[in-house]
Scaffold this active site. Structure first.
Site, PDB file in Angstrom:
ATOM      1  N   HIS A   1       0.842  -1.213   0.000  1.00 51.57           N
ATOM      2  CA  HIS A   1       0.000   0.000   0.000  1.00 51.57           C
ATOM      3  C   HIS A   1       0.875   1.259   0.000  1.00 51.57           C
ATOM      4  O   HIS A   1       0.604   2.220  -0.721  1.00 51.57           O
ATOM      5  CB  HIS A   1      -0.895   0.045   1.245  1.00 51.57           C
ATOM      6  CG  HIS A   1      -1.946  -1.027   1.340  1.00 51.57           C
ATOM      7  ND1 HIS A   1      -2.018  -1.913   2.386  1.00 51.57           N
ATOM      8  CD2 HIS A   1      -2.975  -1.333   0.514  1.00 51.57           C
ATOM      9  CE1 HIS A   1      -3.062  -2.718   2.216  1.00 51.57           C
ATOM     10  NE2 HIS A   1      -3.654  -2.404   1.088  1.00 51.57           N
TER      11      HIS A   1
ATOM     12  N   LYS B   1     -18.078  -6.634   6.604  1.00 50.77           N
ATOM     13  CA  LYS B   1     -16.808  -7.358   6.507  1.00 50.77           C
ATOM     14  C   LYS B   1     -16.170  -7.368   7.895  1.00 50.77           C
ATOM     15  O   LYS B   1     -16.001  -6.306   8.499  1.00 50.77           O
ATOM     16  CB  LYS B   1     -15.902  -6.589   5.531  1.00 50.77           C
ATOM     17  CG  LYS B   1     -15.016  -7.463   4.683  1.00 50.77           C
ATOM     18  CD  LYS B   1     -14.378  -6.620   3.580  1.00 50.77           C
ATOM     19  CE  LYS B   1     -13.169  -7.304   2.975  1.00 50.77           C
ATOM     20  NZ  LYS B   1     -12.524  -6.500   1.950  1.00 50.77           N
TER      21      LYS B   1
ATOM     22  N   ARG C   1      -1.734  -5.727  -8.606  1.00 50.65           N
ATOM     23  CA  ARG C   1      -0.571  -6.570  -8.330  1.00 50.65           C
ATOM     24  C   ARG C   1      -0.347  -7.605  -9.412  1.00 50.65           C
ATOM     25  O   ARG C   1       0.762  -7.884  -9.804  1.00 50.65           O
ATOM     26  CB  ARG C   1      -0.762  -7.307  -7.003  1.00 50.65           C
ATOM     27  CG  ARG C   1      -0.530  -6.444  -5.816  1.00 50.65           C
ATOM     28  CD  ARG C   1      -1.148  -7.043  -4.595  1.00 50.65           C
ATOM     29  NE  ARG C   1      -2.595  -6.942  -4.691  1.00 50.65           N
ATOM     30  CZ  ARG C   1      -3.418  -7.207  -3.716  1.00 50.65           C
ATOM     31  NH1 ARG C   1      -2.971  -7.661  -2.567  1.00 50.65           N
ATOM     32  NH2 ARG C   1      -4.717  -7.056  -3.870  1.00 50.65           N
TER      33      ARG C   1
ATOM     34  N   SER D   1      -2.987  -8.037   2.784  1.00 50.81           N
ATOM     35  CA  SER D   1      -3.243  -7.931   4.225  1.00 50.81           C
ATOM     36  C   SER D   1      -3.630  -9.282   4.834  1.00 50.81           C
ATOM     37  O   SER D   1      -3.295  -9.567   5.983  1.00 50.81           O
ATOM     38  CB  SER D   1      -4.339  -6.904   4.492  1.00 50.81           C
ATOM     39  OG  SER D   1      -3.951  -5.640   4.007  1.00 50.81           O
TER      40      SER D   1
END
Ligand code: ADP
Length: 160
Positions: free
Chosen positions: A17, A41, A90, A128
């Protein structure tokens, strides 16, 4: 003065990040990092903790602001006067999701442009979830996240 937002979960922030933020500040006057308050979430860190870790990790960047939001990303972008939405790409696996979101957001707000930035190759496998899993089993995460995150993860997963 072009401003962009960089929305995400940031549970927790990783060096991937940070890499994206460092590229975005080269291109734009101000980067608002916006932590999603997503009630649906479950997260390891509260929104306040995630904001604190981002603020600490990015304290040397004067043109970065950290805030949080709920609701639609495009509404938040308009609210802060941003011209675009930064997202990180990514791998090919990110592409389809980011592409769908970018086109949906364009449909919702044609004047807000999504900008996809690629991190350094060394961060392409970092996310993460992997960090949370590694920390849970006492793996060494110090190479992948800012030092404040290393410390915060230790408080979440103390050694037995
Ligand atoms: P979200 O739940 O919105 O995907 P994340 O915090 O996981 O939130 O990610 C926010 C954005 O940062 C996404 O665009 C994601 O692709 C990007 N990102 C996450 N990890 C990395 C990384 N290691 N390198 C580059 N971009 C990343």
């Amino acid at each position: 003065m072009a401003k962009v937002i960089y929305p995400g979960t940031f549970d927790p922030v990783t060096n991937g990040h940070i890499d994206i933020v460092s590229r975005a500040v080269e291109l734009f006057e101000q980067v608002n990092i916006t932590v999603a308050r997503n009630p649906g979430k479950t997260s390891l860190f509260s929104v306040e903790e995630r904001v604190e870790m981002l603020n600490e990790s990015l304290k040397n960047y004067s043109r970065v602001v950290v805030d949080s939001f709920d609701g639609l990303v495009v509404d938040h972008a308009k609210h802060v006067g941003a011209v675009g939405i930064i997202r990180g790409l990514r791998a090919i696996s990110d592409f389809e999701y980011e592409f769908q979101m970018a086109l949906m957001n364009r449909k919702l707000a044609g004047d807000i442009t999504t900008i996809l930035l690629m991190p350094h190759a060394r961060y392409t496998y970092l996310n993460s979830t992997i960090i949370r899993n590694l920390a849970q089993f006492q793996g060494d995460v110090s190479e992948f996240v800012p030092s404040i995150v290393v410390e915060k993860l230790k408080t979440k997963f103390p050694r037995k």
